[in-house]
Scaffold this motif. Structure first.
Motif, short mmCIF file in Angstrom:
data_model
loop_
_atom_site.label_atom_id
_atom_site.label_comp_id
_atom_site.label_asym_id
_atom_site.label_seq_id
_atom_site.Cartn_x
_atom_site.Cartn_y
_atom_site.Cartn_z
N VAL A 1 1.71 8.97 -5.90
CA VAL A 1 0.90 8.80 -4.84
C VAL A 1 0.38 7.41 -4.34
O VAL A 1 0.06 6.84 -3.26
N GLU A 2 0.53 6.37 -5.42
CA GLU A 2 -0.21 5.04 -5.24
C GLU A 2 0.83 4.06 -5.11
O GLU A 2 0.39 2.87 -4.80
N GLU A 3 2.16 4.31 -5.28
CA GLU A 3 3.04 3.33 -4.73
C GLU A 3 3.03 2.98 -3.18
O GLU A 3 2.67 3.95 -2.52
N ARG A 4 3.16 1.80 -3.00
CA ARG A 4 3.06 1.18 -1.69
C ARG A 4 4.58 1.17 -0.82
O ARG A 4 5.43 0.88 -1.30
N LEU A 5 4.45 1.62 0.24
CA LEU A 5 5.70 1.59 1.07
C LEU A 5 5.99 0.20 1.45
O LEU A 5 5.26 -0.95 1.38
#
Length: 429
Positions: free
Chosen positions: A346-350
Motif C-alpha cells: 500500500v505504500e508504493e507510490r504511483l
C-alpha cells in the motif's frame, strides 16, 4: 467364528471381488512409477512422454510455472514439444488458472488435453498431449498421469537445478534466491481451509517472507517484513523464519512465539527490527487469533464480496518489544477469507506521486473477489493487478497471504468420494 474376509486366500481383493489383473491404466502408471525411481531428473520429462506415446498419445508437452506466475516454461528433451506460453490467454494457461482439465478440439477431430499438474494443491505446471478420441476412461487416466508427473517433478527437484532453471524466466537476485529457498509451498488446500501466498518482486525480493503449517486442526501462519533491502534484509528474514519454525514446532503459544522471535532478533540484530503478523486459525471452530507486530490491518472478505478491516491493537515490531504482545481474535464464518499483507503493498507510490493506499487495495480486493476464483488464483491475480497498477515498479517488497476458512471438518473425513473427484470411467474386472 466370524466369516473370512472377502478375497481370503487370494491376496488383494475388494468387496466386489474385482480382478487383480493389471488394466491399461495400472500398467502405464505402474511402469512410470517403477522406472522413475532411479531415473535422473533430466529424463523425467522424456520418460513421461515415452509412456504416454506408448499408449497412443502424441505431442506431449510439460510446462512449469515461472517464479513470477506470469508464464509457463516448457521442459525439453526427447519426445517433448512446446514453447513458452503466457498464463493469461493460452490453452495451457486456462488449465493452470482453473486448476481443471481443458480440452481443445483440433481440426482433424482429435483432442488435445491440458491438465494441471498439482502436488496436493500446489501448482507445478501443466501436462498436455493429444489423443485421437477421448472418453471418461481416458480423462481419468490423463488426470492421474498429470498428478503422478507432478509428484515426480517435485521429488526429483530436491537434488537438481534443472527444473529451477526452467522456471527462471529472468535473472534472479541472490536475495530473492535465498527467500525462495526458505518459502513453503505457495498454496495449501484442504476441505476445511485454504491458504495462498505470493512475494513481489518475485525475482528481486529482499526482506519479505511468510510461512505456515497445518497441524491437526490448527493452521499456523506468519508474514514477515525484515528491516532494510536486498541481501541484508533477506538474511535477517531467513533467521526470522527459522526462529518462527523452531518455536512453532516446539508448541509455543502466540505470546511465547512473539517473545521467542523478539529475543532472537534483539540479540542477533541489535537495534534492527522485523514487522510481522503471526497467527493461528482453529479449523474446527473458525476462531482466528493473531498478533500484529507493525503491519497494516488485515482485510476480511465475506463470500458476498464485502471487505472489512480487522483492526485492533498493534504490538511493537520484533526486536523492539517492550511489553507483552496483544493477541487479537475474530470469529470467521464458513467461506470467509482474510488477507494479510506487508506495507509495501500500500505504500508504493504511483507515477503521480501518490501512494497506492489501502482504499485502492480494497477496490482491487473487491473486484477480484467478485470473480469467484480459487484462493490461489485470487492471490495471483491480485498481486499482478497491483503490480500493473504501479507500472511494474516497486521500491519495496510486497507480500500477500490469503487464508480461507471453509467450515468445520466433516465427521467422515476419510469417506470415499469426499476429496478429489475424477471422471468415473469403467473399472476392469
Amino acid at each position: 467364528m466370524s466369516a473370512p474376509p472377502v478375497g481370503a486366500g487370494r491376496g488383494f481383493a475388494d468387496a466386489e471381488g474385482r480382478s487383480r489383473i493389471e488394466s491399461l491404466g495400472e500398467r502405464v502408471l505402474g511402469s512410470l512409477l517403477d522406472r522413475a525411481h532411479l531415473m535422473p531428473p533430466r529424463l523425467v520429462g522424456p520418460l513421461v512422454a515415452q509412456e504416454i506415446i506408448s499408449v497412443g498419445g502424441a505431442d506431449v508437452s510439460i510446462w512449469l510455472q515461472d517464479y513470477d506466475q506470469r508464464s509457463l516454461q516448457p521442459l525439453t528433451g526427447p519426445g517433448l514439444v512446446g514453447d513458452p506460453a503466457p498464463i493469461e490467454g493460452s490453452w495451457p494457461g486456462r488449465a493452470f488458472i482453473s486448476d481443471t482439465r481443458v480440452e481443445q478440439e483440433l481440426p482433424d477431430g482429435s483432442r488435445r488435453l491440458y491438465l494441471p499438474m498439482l502436488d496436493g494443491s500446489a501448482r507445478i505446471g501443466v501436462l498436455a498431449f493429444t489423443l485421437s478420441a477421448v472418453d471418461d476412461n481416458d480423462r481419468r487416466l490423463a488426470q492421474r498421469l498429470a498428478g503422478l508427473t507432478a509428484d515426480l517433478l517435485v521429488t526429483k527437484a530436491d537434488y537438481t537445478s534443472t527444473f529451477d532453471r526452467v522456471r527462471t524466466a529472468e535473472p534472479m537476485s541472490l536475495s530473492a534466491h535465498l527467500q525462495w529457498q526458505t518459502l513453503p509451498p505457495l498454496i495449501m488446500t484442504t476441505p476445511d481451509v485454504a491458504l495462498a501466498g505470493i512475494l513481489e518482486p518475485a525475482y528481486d525480493v529482499g526482506g519479505d517472507s511468510f510461512d505456515y503449517a497445518l497441524d491437526e486442526h490448527v493452521l499456523h501462519w506468519a508474514v514477515f517484513d525484515a528491516m532494510g533491502h536486498g541481501l541484508e534484509a533477506a538474511t535477517m528474514a531467513t533467521i526470522v523464519v527459522a526462529t518462527y519454525r523452531h518455536g512453532r514446532r516446539s508448541g509455543a503459544s502466540l505470546p511465547d512465539l512473539y517473545v521467542h522471535l523478539d529475543d532472537v532478533l534483539s540479540s542477533t540484530y541489535p537495534g534492527r527490527f522485523t514487522t510481522a503478523q503471526v497467527g493461528q486459525l482453529d479449523t474446527e471452530t473458525g476462531v482466528l487469533s493473531w498478533v500484529n507486530a507493525g503491519h497494516p490491518a488485515a482485510l476480511r472478505i465475506r463470500p458476498t464480496g464485502e471487505v472489512t478491516e480487522l483492526g485492533g491493537p498493534i504490538s511493537r515490531p520484533l526486536g523492539l518489544a517492550d511489553a507483552a504482545p496483544r493477541v487479537q481474535t475474530a470469529q470467521l464464518a464458513p467461506g470467509d477469507r482474510v488477507l494479510f499483507f506487508t506495507d509495501g503493498v500500500v505504500e508504493e507510490r504511483l507515477a503521480d506521486g501518490h501512494q497506492f493506499g489501502e482504499a485502492r487495495l480494497r477496490e482491487f480486493v473487491e473486484r477480484t473477489s467478485r470473480e469467484d476464483v480459487s484462493v490461489s488464483e485470487t492471490v495471483r491475480q491480485l498481486s499482478h493487478a497491483l503490480m500493473d497498477a504501479r507500472g511494474g515498479r516497486t521500491s519495496d517488497d510486497a507480500s500477500l497471504v490469503l487464508v480461507e476458512w471453509r467450515g468445520p471438518p466433516r465427521d467422515d473425513e476419510l469417506a470415499r468420494g469426499i476429496i478429489g473427484g475424477l471422471p468415473a470411467g469403467n473399472i476392469d474386472r
